[in-house]
Motif scaffolding. Structure first.
Motif, PDB file in Angstrom:
ATOM      1  N   HIS A 197       0.850  -1.189   0.000  1.00 38.13           N
ATOM      2  CA  HIS A 197       0.000   0.000   0.000  1.00 38.13           C
ATOM      3  C   HIS A 197       0.885   1.239   0.000  1.00 38.13           C
ATOM      4  CE1 HIS A 197      -3.618  -2.286   0.833  1.00 38.13           C
ATOM      5  NE2 HIS A 197      -2.960  -2.944   1.779  1.00 38.13           N
ATOM      6  N   HIS A 198       0.320   2.370  -0.385  1.00 37.47           N
ATOM      7  CA  HIS A 198       1.037   3.633  -0.234  1.00 37.47           C
ATOM      8  C   HIS A 198       1.097   3.965   1.259  1.00 37.47           C
ATOM      9  CE1 HIS A 198       0.350   4.041  -4.540  1.00 37.47           C
ATOM     10  NE2 HIS A 198       1.250   5.014  -4.535  1.00 37.47           N
ATOM     11  N   VAL A 199       2.239   4.474   1.695  1.00 36.10           N
ATOM     12  CA  VAL A 199       2.454   4.816   3.096  1.00 36.10           C
ATOM     13  C   VAL A 199       2.896   6.272   3.178  1.00 36.10           C
ATOM     14  CG1 VAL A 199       3.857   4.298   5.139  1.00 36.10           C
ATOM     15  CG2 VAL A 199       3.102   2.448   3.649  1.00 36.10           C
ATOM     16  N   HIS A 200       2.332   7.002   4.133  1.00 31.56           N
ATOM     17  CA  HIS A 200       2.727   8.402   4.327  1.00 31.56           C
ATOM     18  C   HIS A 200       4.139   8.427   4.892  1.00 31.56           C
ATOM     19  CE1 HIS A 200       2.842  12.274   6.576  1.00 31.56           C
ATOM     20  NE2 HIS A 200       2.350  12.688   5.412  1.00 31.56           N
ATOM     21  N   VAL A 201       5.026   9.192   4.244  1.00 35.22           N
ATOM     22  CA  VAL A 201       6.424   9.252   4.675  1.00 35.22           C
ATOM     23  C   VAL A 201       6.846  10.642   5.135  1.00 35.22           C
ATOM     24  CG1 VAL A 201       7.171   7.275   3.313  1.00 35.22           C
ATOM     25  CG2 VAL A 201       7.238   9.562   2.291  1.00 35.22           C
ATOM     26  N   GLY A 202       6.006  11.665   4.897  1.00 32.66           N
ATOM     27  CA  GLY A 202       6.360  12.999   5.332  1.00 32.66           C
ATOM     28  C   GLY A 202       5.712  14.073   4.478  1.00 32.66           C
ATOM     29  N   SER A 203       6.245  15.280   4.607  1.00 33.46           N
ATOM     30  CA  SER A 203       5.707  16.442   3.899  1.00 33.46           C
ATOM     31  C   SER A 203       6.834  17.205   3.218  1.00 33.46           C
ATOM     32  CB  SER A 203       5.015  17.394   4.882  1.00 33.46           C
ATOM     33  OG  SER A 203       4.020  16.725   5.598  1.00 33.46           O
ATOM     34  N   VAL A 204       6.486  17.920   2.162  1.00 29.79           N
ATOM     35  CA  VAL A 204       7.419  18.832   1.493  1.00 29.79           C
ATOM     36  C   VAL A 204       6.703  20.137   1.213  1.00 29.79           C
ATOM     37  CG1 VAL A 204       8.788  16.996   0.430  1.00 29.79           C
ATOM     38  CG2 VAL A 204       6.891  17.970  -0.828  1.00 29.79           C
ATOM     39  N   VAL A 205       7.469  21.177   0.997  1.00 33.98           N
ATOM     40  CA  VAL A 205       6.929  22.489   0.650  1.00 33.98           C
ATOM     41  C   VAL A 205       7.417  22.829  -0.749  1.00 33.98           C
ATOM     42  CG1 VAL A 205       6.860  24.925   1.276  1.00 33.98           C
ATOM     43  CG2 VAL A 205       6.943  23.191   3.066  1.00 33.98           C
ATOM     44  N   VAL A 230      11.103  17.211  -5.251  1.00 27.19           N
ATOM     45  CA  VAL A 230      11.638  17.376  -3.894  1.00 27.19           C
ATOM     46  C   VAL A 230      11.411  16.098  -3.086  1.00 27.19           C
ATOM     47  CG1 VAL A 230      11.378  18.667  -1.735  1.00 27.19           C
ATOM     48  CG2 VAL A 230      11.369  19.875  -3.920  1.00 27.19           C
ATOM     49  N   ALA A 231      10.238  15.493  -3.221  1.00 25.25           N
ATOM     50  CA  ALA A 231       9.932  14.259  -2.499  1.00 25.25           C
ATOM     51  C   ALA A 231      10.876  13.133  -2.921  1.00 25.25           C
ATOM     52  CB  ALA A 231       8.481  13.857  -2.741  1.00 25.25           C
ATOM     53  N   ARG A 232      11.137  13.003  -4.215  1.00 25.06           N
ATOM     54  CA  ARG A 232      12.074  11.969  -4.689  1.00 25.06           C
ATOM     55  C   ARG A 232      13.453  12.165  -4.059  1.00 25.06           C
ATOM     56  NH1 ARG A 232       9.984  13.102 -10.097  1.00 25.06           N
ATOM     57  NH2 ARG A 232       8.420  11.534 -10.555  1.00 25.06           N
ATOM     58  N   GLU A 233      13.914  13.404  -4.054  1.00 23.02           N
ATOM     59  CA  GLU A 233      15.232  13.705  -3.486  1.00 23.02           C
ATOM     60  C   GLU A 233      15.286  13.432  -1.988  1.00 23.02           C
ATOM     61  OE1 GLU A 233      18.273  14.713  -4.741  1.00 23.02           O
ATOM     62  OE2 GLU A 233      17.347  14.110  -6.629  1.00 23.02           O
ATOM     63  N   ASN A 234      14.226  13.767  -1.273  1.00 24.92           N
ATOM     64  CA  ASN A 234      14.229  13.635   0.182  1.00 24.92           C
ATOM     65  C   ASN A 234      13.901  12.237   0.681  1.00 24.92           C
ATOM     66  OD1 ASN A 234      14.743  16.317   1.493  1.00 24.92           O
ATOM     67  ND2 ASN A 234      13.191  16.891   0.005  1.00 24.92           N
ATOM     68  N   PHE A 235      12.994  11.546   0.024  1.00 23.81           N
ATOM     69  CA  PHE A 235      12.498  10.290   0.567  1.00 23.81           C
ATOM     70  C   PHE A 235      12.930   9.050  -0.220  1.00 23.81           C
ATOM     71  CE2 PHE A 235       9.359  13.537   1.830  1.00 23.81           C
ATOM     72  CZ  PHE A 235       9.556  13.474   3.200  1.00 23.81           C
ATOM     73  N   LEU A 236      13.421   9.220  -1.429  1.00 22.92           N
ATOM     74  CA  LEU A 236      13.779   8.053  -2.248  1.00 22.92           C
ATOM     75  C   LEU A 236      15.230   8.075  -2.708  1.00 22.92           C
ATOM     76  CD1 LEU A 236      10.540   7.773  -4.409  1.00 22.92           C
ATOM     77  CD2 LEU A 236      11.122   6.556  -2.314  1.00 22.92           C
ATOM     78  N   ARG A 237      16.038   8.842  -2.071  1.00 25.47           N
ATOM     79  CA  ARG A 237      17.437   8.945  -2.476  1.00 25.47           C
ATOM     80  C   ARG A 237      18.167   7.604  -2.343  1.00 25.47           C
ATOM     81  NH1 ARG A 237      21.339  13.685  -2.022  1.00 25.47           N
ATOM     82  NH2 ARG A 237      19.368  14.761  -1.967  1.00 25.47           N
ATOM     83  N   ARG A 238      17.896   6.895  -1.241  1.00 26.96           N
ATOM     84  CA  ARG A 238      18.595   5.632  -0.990  1.00 26.96           C
ATOM     85  C   ARG A 238      17.698   4.409  -1.107  1.00 26.96           C
ATOM     86  NH1 ARG A 238      20.444   9.400   2.574  1.00 26.96           N
ATOM     87  NH2 ARG A 238      22.637   9.919   2.368  1.00 26.96           N
ATOM     88  N   ASN A 267       6.062   3.780  -6.847  1.00 27.62           N
ATOM     89  CA  ASN A 267       5.115   4.876  -7.059  1.00 27.62           C
ATOM     90  C   ASN A 267       5.242   5.874  -5.925  1.00 27.62           C
ATOM     91  OD1 ASN A 267       3.001   6.410  -8.041  1.00 27.62           O
ATOM     92  ND2 ASN A 267       1.551   4.729  -8.117  1.00 27.62           N
ATOM     93  N   ILE A 268       4.974   7.129  -6.233  1.00 27.15           N
ATOM     94  CA  ILE A 268       4.990   8.177  -5.230  1.00 27.15           C
ATOM     95  C   ILE A 268       3.837   9.129  -5.515  1.00 27.15           C
ATOM     96  CG2 ILE A 268       6.679   9.531  -6.530  1.00 27.15           C
ATOM     97  CD1 ILE A 268       7.821  10.463  -3.833  1.00 27.15           C
ATOM     98  N   TRP A 269       3.135   9.518  -4.464  1.00 29.28           N
ATOM     99  CA  TRP A 269       2.046  10.491  -4.581  1.00 29.28           C
ATOM    100  C   TRP A 269       2.403  11.719  -3.767  1.00 29.28           C
ATOM    101  CZ3 TRP A 269      -2.559   7.013  -2.646  1.00 29.28           C
ATOM    102  CH2 TRP A 269      -2.883   6.075  -3.613  1.00 29.28           C
ATOM    103  N   VAL A 270       2.044  12.894  -4.268  1.00 31.13           N
ATOM    104  CA  VAL A 270       2.054  14.122  -3.475  1.00 31.13           C
ATOM    105  C   VAL A 270       0.646  14.702  -3.525  1.00 31.13           C
ATOM    106  CG1 VAL A 270       4.520  14.631  -3.702  1.00 31.13           C
ATOM    107  CG2 VAL A 270       2.933  15.527  -5.392  1.00 31.13           C
ATOM    108  N   VAL A 271       0.146  15.092  -2.364  1.00 29.83           N
ATOM    109  CA  VAL A 271      -1.212  15.615  -2.244  1.00 29.83           C
ATOM    110  C   VAL A 271      -1.154  16.901  -1.441  1.00 29.83           C
ATOM    111  CG1 VAL A 271      -3.541  15.127  -1.406  1.00 29.83           C
ATOM    112  CG2 VAL A 271      -2.097  13.243  -2.202  1.00 29.83           C
ATOM    113  N   LYS A 272      -1.780  17.952  -1.953  1.00 29.75           N
ATOM    114  CA  LYS A 272      -1.822  19.193  -1.182  1.00 29.75           C
ATOM    115  C   LYS A 272      -2.426  18.897   0.186  1.00 29.75           C
ATOM    116  CE  LYS A 272      -2.254  22.738  -4.702  1.00 29.75           C
ATOM    117  NZ  LYS A 272      -3.102  23.799  -5.237  1.00 29.75           N
TER     118      LYS A 272
END
Length: 69
Positions: free
Chosen positions: A24-32, A42-50, A55-60
């Motif tokens: 399932h998709h899991v909440h991993v944090g927030s970005v601005v 920004v999310a790819r750089e912060n949460f998927l670097r390693r 799949n990745i979702w960003v939602v306002k």
């Protein structure tokens, strides 16, 4: 150019990651960010670097609705 940057409106986006096709998709944090496209970058750089993900979702943040309990 400087005026354009000052007038840029940034939003908070919640980030959800799906690690593999069966998860399932899991909440991993927030970005601005100023847009959903930049929020994804920004999310790819912060949460998927390693770590890898399929799949990745960003939602306002304003579009996330929750129960009161």
């Amino acid at each position: 150019m400087e005026r354009q940057i000052q007038n840029q409106h940034y939003e908070v986006y919640e980030v959800f990651v799906q690690r593999d096709a069966l998860s399932h998709h899991v909440h991993v944090g927030s970005v601005v960010a100023p847009s959903a496209e930049l929020a994804l970058q920004v999310a790819r750089e912060n949460f998927l670097r390693r770590e890898k993900a399929v799949n990745i979702w960003v939602v306002k943040q304003e579009n996330v609705h929750a129960t009161s309990y």
